[in-house]
Scaffold this motif. Structure first.
Motif, PDB file in Angstrom:
ATOM      1  N   PHE A   1       0.870  -1.296   0.006  1.00 15.61           N
ATOM      2  CA  PHE A   1       0.033  -0.088   0.000  1.00 15.61           C
ATOM      3  C   PHE A   1       0.953   1.441   0.033  1.00 15.61           C
ATOM      4  N   PRO A   2       1.497   1.665  -1.120  1.00  9.54           N
ATOM      5  CA  PRO A   2       2.433   2.563  -1.214  1.00  9.54           C
ATOM      6  C   PRO A   2       2.028   3.951  -0.809  1.00  9.54           C
ATOM      7  N   VAL A   3       2.900   4.736  -0.207  1.00 10.29           N
ATOM      8  CA  VAL A   3       2.457   6.400   0.087  1.00 10.29           C
ATOM      9  C   VAL A   3       3.549   6.988  -0.502  1.00 10.29           C
ATOM     10  N   THR A   4       3.392   8.300  -0.797  1.00  9.24           N
ATOM     11  CA  THR A   4       4.208   9.186  -1.436  1.00  9.24           C
ATOM     12  C   THR A   4       5.784   9.267  -0.920  1.00  9.24           C
ATOM     13  N   ASP A   5       6.716   9.630  -1.660  1.00  5.90           N
ATOM     14  CA  ASP A   5       8.154   9.600  -0.920  1.00  5.90           C
ATOM     15  C   ASP A   5       8.416  10.667  -0.022  1.00  5.90           C
ATOM     16  N   ASP A   6       7.730  11.786   0.014  1.00  6.43           N
ATOM     17  CA  ASP A   6       7.388  12.608   0.863  1.00  6.43           C
ATOM     18  C   ASP A   6       7.124  12.143   2.330  1.00  6.43           C
ATOM     19  N   LEU A   7       6.112  11.160   2.317  1.00  4.62           N
ATOM     20  CA  LEU A   7       5.507  10.649   3.754  1.00  4.62           C
ATOM     21  C   LEU A   7       6.790   9.605   4.170  1.00  4.62           C
ATOM     22  N   HIS A   8       7.573   8.878   3.365  1.00  2.77           N
ATOM     23  CA  HIS A   8       8.664   8.074   3.662  1.00  2.77           C
ATOM     24  C   HIS A   8       9.611   8.822   4.479  1.00  2.77           C
ATOM     25  N   ASP A   9      10.007  10.034   4.146  1.00  7.15           N
ATOM     26  CA  ASP A   9      10.796  10.832   4.809  1.00  7.15           C
ATOM     27  C   ASP A   9      10.461  11.120   5.898  1.00  7.15           C
ATOM     28  N   ASP A  10       9.111  11.677   5.882  1.00  3.95           N
ATOM     29  CA  ASP A  10       8.423  12.336   7.066  1.00  3.95           C
ATOM     30  C   ASP A  10       8.426  11.067   8.428  1.00  3.95           C
ATOM     31  N   LEU A  11       8.142   9.836   7.857  1.00  4.51           N
ATOM     32  CA  LEU A  11       8.173   8.874   8.744  1.00  4.51           C
ATOM     33  C   LEU A  11       9.512   8.571   9.449  1.00  4.51           C
ATOM     34  N   LEU A  12      10.588   8.484   8.526  1.00  5.70           N
ATOM     35  CA  LEU A  12      11.797   8.512   9.184  1.00  5.70           C
ATOM     36  C   LEU A  12      12.112   9.673  10.056  1.00  5.70           C
ATOM     37  N   ALA A  13      11.773  10.592   9.771  1.00  9.12           N
ATOM     38  CA  ALA A  13      12.103  11.832  10.462  1.00  9.12           C
ATOM     39  C   ALA A  13      11.084  11.846  11.872  1.00  9.12           C
ATOM     40  N   GLN A  14       9.990  11.397  11.778  1.00  8.68           N
ATOM     41  CA  GLN A  14       9.269  11.121  13.245  1.00  8.68           C
ATOM     42  C   GLN A  14       9.834  10.291  14.021  1.00  8.68           C
ATOM     43  N   MET A  15      10.099   9.123  13.452  1.00  8.06           N
ATOM     44  CA  MET A  15      10.859   8.053  14.174  1.00  8.06           C
ATOM     45  C   MET A  15      12.179   8.350  15.061  1.00  8.06           C
ATOM     46  N   LEU A  16      13.006   9.326  14.167  1.00  8.59           N
ATOM     47  CA  LEU A  16      14.225   9.745  14.741  1.00  8.59           C
ATOM     48  C   LEU A  16      14.205  11.116  15.439  1.00  8.59           C
ATOM     49  N   ARG A  17      12.972  11.782  15.492  1.00  6.80           N
ATOM     50  CA  ARG A  17      12.863  13.037  16.203  1.00  6.80           C
ATOM     51  C   ARG A  17      13.754  14.106  15.514  1.00  6.80           C
ATOM     52  N   CYS A  18      13.728  14.150  14.313  1.00  8.66           N
ATOM     53  CA  CYS A  18      14.632  15.080  13.526  1.00  8.66           C
ATOM     54  C   CYS A  18      13.795  15.606  12.387  1.00  8.66           C
TER      55      CYS A  18
END
Length: 280
Positions: free
Chosen positions: A30-47
């Motif tokens: 269930f793909p999401v946009t590239d921006d959401l992938h970047d945002d997911l990593l940023a939220q997990m890493l608190r950056c």
């Protein structure tokens, strides 16, 4: 350990190095946009998202630099020219964090075989950190969706990952690993794809013991050696990377955890993979 203030810069780099959310089964189905992938990593890493993208860009630049350095060697270029890859091929790598590594062997191979302006195969990295042989069976639909003509399969390190401090238990027994590998080979054969089976590389027990001391998750180097023997049994014609790396200099081949190859180790792995493929 991550502090209460969030991961350190080194912890963020290490997490991003081995984490491709695009390959997580649910997000691939269930793909999401590239921006959401970047945002997911940023939220997990608190950056910030720019911080995540900067780390990814740094790793990509390191891969390009490593590929250029290896291509400067005439012997390596000859091996690349001898690879059984055609421009219309779809070469898919299946594995765990050793393959998912953003500066790992498959990423360097992909950069080396796809120079600007040249016809080259499509290279698809489906490595997922933490994957066992059973995990790959579960996400076989995603491998099938990649329409591979050739599969490079390196699994088994996480089958012997041990959970529990007192009474540690492996993720899979030897017979279970053998059964799963045979199932995967049968499934891949059904796709009509050529398959190269690769044993996991050797590990170092002293580094493992030091790095994971007191942790509920760890490895035994002897168990990884057992998996390598199982892989050799399942496919005697495969690449015995374990034997090829068992005598490697630990200091340069492995990261501090004793399991993951360091950048120099990934280069060594690629050299063995390319040599094996060129001889097919």
């Amino acid at each position: 350990m991550t502090s209460t203030h969030g991961p350190t810069d080194d912890e963020r780099r290490n997490f991003v190095r081995y984490t491709h959310t695009r390959n997580w089964p649910m997000l691939r189905r269930f793909p999401v946009t590239d921006d959401l992938h970047d945002d997911l990593l940023a939220q997990m890493l608190r950056c910030s998202v720019p911080a995540v993208r900067s780390i990814v860009d740094t790793f990509a630049a390191q891969v390009r630099e490593t590929a250029a350095e290896m291509l400067a060697d005439a012997a390596f270029r000859d091996l690349l020219r001898a690879l059984p890859f055609r421009p219309e091929d779809r070469v898919v790598a299946i594995g765990d964090s050793i393959t998912a590594d953003r500066i790992g062997w498959f990423e360097i191979l992909s950069a080396a075989v796809t120079p600007a302006g040249a016809e080259a195969p499509t290279m698809i990295n489906l490595g997922v950190s933490g994957n066992t042989t059973a995990d790959v069976i579960e996400r076989f639909d995603l491998l099938e969706a990649g329409r591979p003509t050739r599969v490079l399969l390196m699994l088994g390190t996480n089958d012997v990952r041990v959970h529990g401090r007192a009474a540690g238990h492996r993720m899979a027994t030897g017979p279970e690993t053998e059964r799963n590998l045979r199932v995967l080979l049968d499934l891949i054969t059904g796709l009509g794809a050529a398959t190269t089976v690769i044993t996991p590389p050797a590990a170092d027990q002293r580094r493992i013991d030091d790095f994971f001391a007191g942790d509920p998750v760890w490895w035994r180097a002897s168990d990884i050696a057992e998996v390598a023997e199982i892989v050799r049994k399942v496919d005697p014609a495969g690449l015995d990377l374990h034997a090829a790396t068992r005598g490697a200099d630990v200091g340069s081949f492995l990261e501090a955890d004793g399991v993951h190859p360091a950048p120099a180790g990934q280069r060594l792995i690629l050299t063995h993979v390319v040599s094996h493929l060129a001889a097919e």
